[in-house]
Design a protein around this motif. Structure first.
Motif, PDB file in Angstrom:
ATOM      1  N   TYR A 121       0.857  -1.176   0.000  1.00  0.00           N
ATOM      2  CA  TYR A 121       0.000   0.000   0.000  1.00  0.00           C
ATOM      3  C   TYR A 121       0.897   1.231   0.000  1.00  0.00           C
ATOM      4  O   TYR A 121       1.813   1.353   0.822  1.00  0.00           O
ATOM      5  CB  TYR A 121      -0.913  -0.007   1.228  1.00  0.00           C
ATOM      6  CG  TYR A 121      -1.708   1.263   1.417  1.00  0.00           C
ATOM      7  CD1 TYR A 121      -2.502   1.774   0.397  1.00  0.00           C
ATOM      8  CD2 TYR A 121      -1.669   1.952   2.622  1.00  0.00           C
ATOM      9  CE1 TYR A 121      -3.225   2.937   0.572  1.00  0.00           C
ATOM     10  CE2 TYR A 121      -2.399   3.112   2.818  1.00  0.00           C
ATOM     11  CZ  TYR A 121      -3.180   3.604   1.788  1.00  0.00           C
ATOM     12  OH  TYR A 121      -3.894   4.761   1.961  1.00  0.00           O
ATOM     13  N   LEU A 122       0.636   2.116  -0.946  1.00  0.00           N
ATOM     14  CA  LEU A 122       1.437   3.309  -1.159  1.00  0.00           C
ATOM     15  C   LEU A 122       0.587   4.538  -0.889  1.00  0.00           C
ATOM     16  O   LEU A 122      -0.567   4.599  -1.316  1.00  0.00           O
ATOM     17  CB  LEU A 122       1.952   3.326  -2.600  1.00  0.00           C
ATOM     18  CG  LEU A 122       2.656   2.038  -3.051  1.00  0.00           C
ATOM     19  CD1 LEU A 122       2.749   1.967  -4.564  1.00  0.00           C
ATOM     20  CD2 LEU A 122       4.020   1.949  -2.404  1.00  0.00           C
ATOM     21  N   GLY A 123       1.155   5.495  -0.192  1.00  0.00           N
ATOM     22  CA  GLY A 123       0.416   6.707   0.143  1.00  0.00           C
ATOM     23  C   GLY A 123       0.814   7.874  -0.728  1.00  0.00           C
ATOM     24  O   GLY A 123       1.997   8.158  -0.903  1.00  0.00           O
ATOM     25  N   ALA A 124      -0.200   8.531  -1.292  1.00  0.00           N
ATOM     26  CA  ALA A 124       0.025   9.771  -2.024  1.00  0.00           C
ATOM     27  C   ALA A 124      -0.292  10.920  -1.066  1.00  0.00           C
ATOM     28  O   ALA A 124      -1.162  10.805  -0.208  1.00  0.00           O
ATOM     29  CB  ALA A 124      -0.862   9.835  -3.257  1.00  0.00           C
ATOM     30  N   VAL A 125       0.410  12.005  -1.203  1.00  0.00           N
ATOM     31  CA  VAL A 125       0.269  13.121  -0.283  1.00  0.00           C
ATOM     32  C   VAL A 125      -1.054  13.847  -0.535  1.00  0.00           C
ATOM     33  O   VAL A 125      -1.371  14.209  -1.673  1.00  0.00           O
ATOM     34  CB  VAL A 125       1.454  14.098  -0.414  1.00  0.00           C
ATOM     35  CG1 VAL A 125       1.272  15.308   0.485  1.00  0.00           C
ATOM     36  CG2 VAL A 125       2.754  13.380  -0.088  1.00  0.00           C
ATOM     37  N   GLU A 126      -1.804  14.044   0.538  1.00  0.00           N
ATOM     38  CA  GLU A 126      -3.076  14.759   0.456  1.00  0.00           C
ATOM     39  C   GLU A 126      -2.842  16.212   0.056  1.00  0.00           C
ATOM     40  O   GLU A 126      -1.813  16.792   0.368  1.00  0.00           O
ATOM     41  CB  GLU A 126      -3.763  14.734   1.820  1.00  0.00           C
ATOM     42  CG  GLU A 126      -4.057  13.357   2.346  1.00  0.00           C
ATOM     43  CD  GLU A 126      -4.561  13.403   3.773  1.00  0.00           C
ATOM     44  OE1 GLU A 126      -5.413  14.254   4.091  1.00  0.00           O
ATOM     45  OE2 GLU A 126      -4.087  12.585   4.565  1.00  0.00           O
ATOM     46  N   GLY A 127      -3.822  16.777  -0.627  1.00  0.00           N
ATOM     47  CA  GLY A 127      -3.750  18.190  -0.967  1.00  0.00           C
ATOM     48  C   GLY A 127      -2.887  18.505  -2.172  1.00  0.00           C
ATOM     49  O   GLY A 127      -2.625  19.670  -2.453  1.00  0.00           O
ATOM     50  N   THR A 128      -2.436  17.476  -2.869  1.00  0.00           N
ATOM     51  CA  THR A 128      -1.564  17.701  -4.029  1.00  0.00           C
ATOM     52  C   THR A 128      -2.227  17.241  -5.330  1.00  0.00           C
ATOM     53  O   THR A 128      -1.541  16.902  -6.294  1.00  0.00           O
ATOM     54  CB  THR A 128      -0.222  16.975  -3.850  1.00  0.00           C
ATOM     55  OG1 THR A 128      -0.458  15.574  -3.704  1.00  0.00           O
ATOM     56  CG2 THR A 128       0.554  17.505  -2.665  1.00  0.00           C
ATOM     57  N   ALA A 129      -3.554  17.231  -5.377  1.00  0.00           N
ATOM     58  CA  ALA A 129      -4.289  16.677  -6.521  1.00  0.00           C
ATOM     59  C   ALA A 129      -3.876  17.300  -7.855  1.00  0.00           C
ATOM     60  O   ALA A 129      -3.681  16.591  -8.842  1.00  0.00           O
ATOM     61  CB  ALA A 129      -5.789  16.841  -6.306  1.00  0.00           C
ATOM     62  N   ALA A 130      -3.745  18.610  -7.892  1.00  0.00           N
ATOM     63  CA  ALA A 130      -3.374  19.274  -9.145  1.00  0.00           C
ATOM     64  C   ALA A 130      -1.956  18.896  -9.553  1.00  0.00           C
ATOM     65  O   ALA A 130      -1.676  18.674 -10.735  1.00  0.00           O
ATOM     66  CB  ALA A 130      -3.514  20.787  -9.012  1.00  0.00           C
ATOM     67  N   LEU A 131      -1.058  18.799  -8.580  1.00  0.00           N
ATOM     68  CA  LEU A 131       0.322  18.413  -8.888  1.00  0.00           C
ATOM     69  C   LEU A 131       0.402  16.956  -9.341  1.00  0.00           C
ATOM     70  O   LEU A 131       1.118  16.636 -10.287  1.00  0.00           O
ATOM     71  CB  LEU A 131       1.223  18.650  -7.680  1.00  0.00           C
ATOM     72  CG  LEU A 131       1.401  20.109  -7.276  1.00  0.00           C
ATOM     73  CD1 LEU A 131       2.156  20.210  -5.957  1.00  0.00           C
ATOM     74  CD2 LEU A 131       2.105  20.885  -8.361  1.00  0.00           C
ATOM     75  N   LEU A 132      -0.326  16.061  -8.661  1.00  0.00           N
ATOM     76  CA  LEU A 132      -0.301  14.651  -9.041  1.00  0.00           C
ATOM     77  C   LEU A 132      -0.837  14.449 -10.456  1.00  0.00           C
ATOM     78  O   LEU A 132      -0.339  13.610 -11.201  1.00  0.00           O
ATOM     79  CB  LEU A 132      -1.101  13.806  -8.049  1.00  0.00           C
ATOM     80  CG  LEU A 132      -0.493  13.665  -6.657  1.00  0.00           C
ATOM     81  CD1 LEU A 132      -1.459  12.936  -5.725  1.00  0.00           C
ATOM     82  CD2 LEU A 132       0.848  12.953  -6.708  1.00  0.00           C
ATOM     83  N   SER A 133      -1.839  15.229 -10.833  1.00  0.00           N
ATOM     84  CA  SER A 133      -2.401  15.074 -12.178  1.00  0.00           C
ATOM     85  C   SER A 133      -1.374  15.403 -13.260  1.00  0.00           C
ATOM     86  O   SER A 133      -1.465  14.890 -14.378  1.00  0.00           O
ATOM     87  CB  SER A 133      -3.651  15.936 -12.349  1.00  0.00           C
ATOM     88  OG  SER A 133      -3.324  17.306 -12.379  1.00  0.00           O
ATOM     89  N   GLN A 134      -0.369  16.210 -12.931  1.00  0.00           N
ATOM     90  CA  GLN A 134       0.676  16.535 -13.902  1.00  0.00           C
ATOM     91  C   GLN A 134       1.571  15.329 -14.192  1.00  0.00           C
ATOM     92  O   GLN A 134       2.300  15.326 -15.185  1.00  0.00           O
ATOM     93  CB  GLN A 134       1.512  17.712 -13.410  1.00  0.00           C
ATOM     94  CG  GLN A 134       0.734  19.004 -13.348  1.00  0.00           C
ATOM     95  CD  GLN A 134       1.532  20.136 -12.738  1.00  0.00           C
ATOM     96  OE1 GLN A 134       2.744  20.095 -12.628  1.00  0.00           O
ATOM     97  NE2 GLN A 134       0.829  21.182 -12.338  1.00  0.00           N
ATOM     98  N   CYS A 135       1.515  14.304 -13.339  1.00  0.00           N
ATOM     99  CA  CYS A 135       2.290  13.085 -13.545  1.00  0.00           C
ATOM    100  C   CYS A 135       1.570  12.097 -14.445  1.00  0.00           C
ATOM    101  O   CYS A 135       2.139  11.070 -14.825  1.00  0.00           O
ATOM    102  CB  CYS A 135       2.595  12.411 -12.204  1.00  0.00           C
ATOM    103  SG  CYS A 135       3.555  13.425 -11.071  1.00  0.00           S
TER     104      CYS A 135
END
Length: 185
Positions: A121-135
């Motif tokens: 299980y891998l955790g993505a950092v909360e509150g970074t939705a716009a940044l994650l979408s760039q990936c």
């Protein structure tokens, strides 16, 4: 320590080397599915039906991305609370799921299933939705289109940043992180 690059799908030989707290950059294909899709997966499994996607060896990101702006494959793509999928996750892990990406703690039942069948299980950092979408470099709906933003998608990611939360050895970053911090004080 710099993040470790990992290719998707996750190689079974790599999983034992991952430890809670490791910083990882995922690149390759993964699926997206939130709780509504997971409930449908579970219903299909219980009815003896085939799943609309192959989860064997796959990684599922618990996300329902917002609609894409022109020229982008998806909109914001922040992780949802993983415990929403806990009632269904063991059914998928038993069928070969190798990775899950979300936020928040997992139940003991899920963690036990992950250790038994080889899933992290891998955790993505909360509150970074716009940044994650760039990936995310590509996305397509592959199942349950009627669920709208919660439809199952196959996405392609490049350098998608996550932390290993639960490893195959019983490590749990939610328990170990605070303990490490207290020791350092």
């Amino acid at each position: 320590m710099s993040p470790r690059p990992l290719s998707l799908p996750l190689d079974d030989a790599v999983l034992p080397d991952l430890r809670s707290g490791d910083s990882v950059l995922l690149s390759g294909e993964m699926l997206t599915a939130r709780d509504a899709a997971h409930a449908r997966f579970a219903a299909a499994i219980r009815a003896g039906e085939e799943l609309p996607v192959d989860v064997d060896g796959a990684t599922i990101c618990f996300v329902g991305p917002t609609p894409a702006r022109p020229g982008h494959p998806i909109g914001s793509a922040g992780p949802t609370t993983a415990s929403r999928c806990d009632p269904y996750s063991p059914l998928l892990v038993e069928r070969g799921l190798r990775g899950m990406v979300g936020k928040g703690r997992r139940s003991e039942e899920v963690k036990s299933s992950m250790r038994e069948h080889g899933c992290v299980y891998l955790g993505a950092v909360e509150g970074t939705a716009a940044l994650l979408s760039q990936c995310v470099t590509a996305a397509e709906v592959v199942a349950y289109e009627d669920l709208g933003t919660e439809a199952v998608r196959r996405i392609v990611v490049r350098d998608f940043p996550v932390l290993v939360v639960n490893d195959l050895h019983g490590g749990d970053l939610y328990d170990e992180g605070p303990a490490r911090w207290r020791r350092s004080r």
